[in-house]
Write a protein that holds these residues in place. Structure first.
Motif, short mmCIF file in Angstrom:
data_model
loop_
_atom_site.label_atom_id
_atom_site.label_comp_id
_atom_site.label_asym_id
_atom_site.label_seq_id
_atom_site.Cartn_x
_atom_site.Cartn_y
_atom_site.Cartn_z
N THR A 1 0.84 -1.19 0.00
CA THR A 1 0.00 0.00 0.00
C THR A 1 0.88 1.24 0.00
O THR A 1 2.05 1.19 0.42
N PRO A 2 0.37 2.39 -0.46
CA PRO A 2 1.16 3.63 -0.42
C PRO A 2 1.52 4.01 1.00
O PRO A 2 0.76 3.74 1.94
N GLU B 1 10.52 1.36 4.18
CA GLU B 1 9.42 1.56 3.25
C GLU B 1 8.70 0.25 2.95
O GLU B 1 7.48 0.22 2.78
N ALA C 1 4.81 -0.43 3.80
CA ALA C 1 3.92 -0.78 2.70
C ALA C 1 3.15 -2.06 2.96
O ALA C 1 2.14 -2.34 2.30
N PRO D 1 1.68 3.31 6.49
CA PRO D 1 0.78 3.26 5.33
C PRO D 1 -0.25 4.37 5.41
O PRO D 1 -0.64 4.81 6.50
#
Length: 300
Positions: free
Chosen positions: A9-10, A62, A66, A35
């Motif tokens: 996910t962003p 990251e 994510a 996230p």
């Protein structure tokens, strides 16, 4: 290599979140990466290696964010960005201050949620892991139950934290004493850990080509946190991995001596699977991990 992964996910990062620390002499700065959506987020508090800072380790941070984690990265006093040198009176106690930094982050979760836009009410304070690379691994290990031996060989202060439910120790140094080079023994007396009380479930990650100038031993030195601690523990040995494990400190960082996107991907995916199974009830990712020729895994 077959390692299950969820759909990423962003993510968003906010820095610096500044936590007042009068006794430390320098306020504690923290980077928060999480996230954009989701609630009940498990927490990973990450301790960087010597000289690094909260803006490094993006390949891991990251990836973890994510896949559903809120990652909190303090900048410790040894960071090159702070220029605290051996002439600073705090320097001999930096290893203790590092541990206190992680504890302060845990003590400040409500504050962090309140000041980071969109984060309020989304963290699960009961599902917490600590992780660290190199010196950061020793820092994190103290919250997992490791101790530093006194000069007479007696285990020192218990700094374990019951809020921490799991750990990930990356390229973390082993035992001291005769295993240290004369330079390390003279300059780093805190490098004398015992893992006998490190009972918290932990994944230890070591490179099979990681040869430290601080130890007279070979790469097996970095497996001590696994073999010298009680279970439950797991070990990932990265084939061809040196101290940066392919490049986990960051993209294109100069200290990476064994640049390998494939090794970084292995460490990313294995650590994510471990953290998910350790902190998310019912998650079976860890039981399905198969590193193939990139490394080997054992557990006990």
């Amino acid at each position: 290599m077959r390692i299950p992964e969820q759909q990423p996910t962003p993510v968003v990062s906010v820095r610096p979140v500044v936590l007042p620390a009068p006794a430390r002499g320098t306020d504690l700065q923290v980077r928060v990466t999480a996230p954009l959506s989701g609630s009940g987020l498990p927490i990973v508090v990450f301790a960087h290696g010597f000289g690094a800072n909260m803006d490094m380790y993006a390949p891991l941070v990251e990836r973890w964010a994510a896949h559903g984690f809120a990652v909190l990265q303090p900048t410790h006093l040894d960071s090159r960005t702070l220029a605290v040198g051996p002439d600073d009176p705090r320097y001999p106690e930096i290893w203790r201050i590092r541990v206190a930094d992680l504890v302060q982050v845990l003590d400040s979760l409500d504050t962090i949620e309140a000041v980071v836009p969109g984060l309020a009410g989304r963290l699960d304070h009961d599902r917490i892991a600590v992780a660290g690379h190199s010196w950061g691994g020793q820092t994190a290990s103290m919250l997992l139950g490791a101790r530093v031996l006194d000069a007479d060989g007696t285990p020192g202060e218990d700094m374990s934290d019951p809020r921490v439910k799991a750990g990930v120790l990356l390229a973390t140094t082993g035992t001291g004493g005769a295993d240290l080079t004369p330079f390390a023994a003279d300059h780093f007396p805190f490098m004398s850990p015992t893992f006998a009380q490190m009972t918290t479930p932990t994944l230890v990650v070591a490179g099979d080509q990681d040869k430290s100038h601080l130890s007279v031993r070979g790469p097996d030195w970095f497996t001590d946190p696994y073999f010298l601690s009680p279970g439950p523990k797991s070990l990932l040995v990265v084939s061809g991995g040196e101290h940066s494990l392919g490049g986990i400190p960051g993209y294109d960082v100069t200290e990476t001596t064994d640049e390998s996107p494939e090794r970084v991907t292995l460490v990313q995916r294995v650590t994510t699977a471990y953290l998910r199974s350790a902190l998310i009830p019912g998650d079976l990712s860890w039981s399905q991990v198969e590193p193939g020729t990139m490394g080997r895994i054992e557990s006990r």
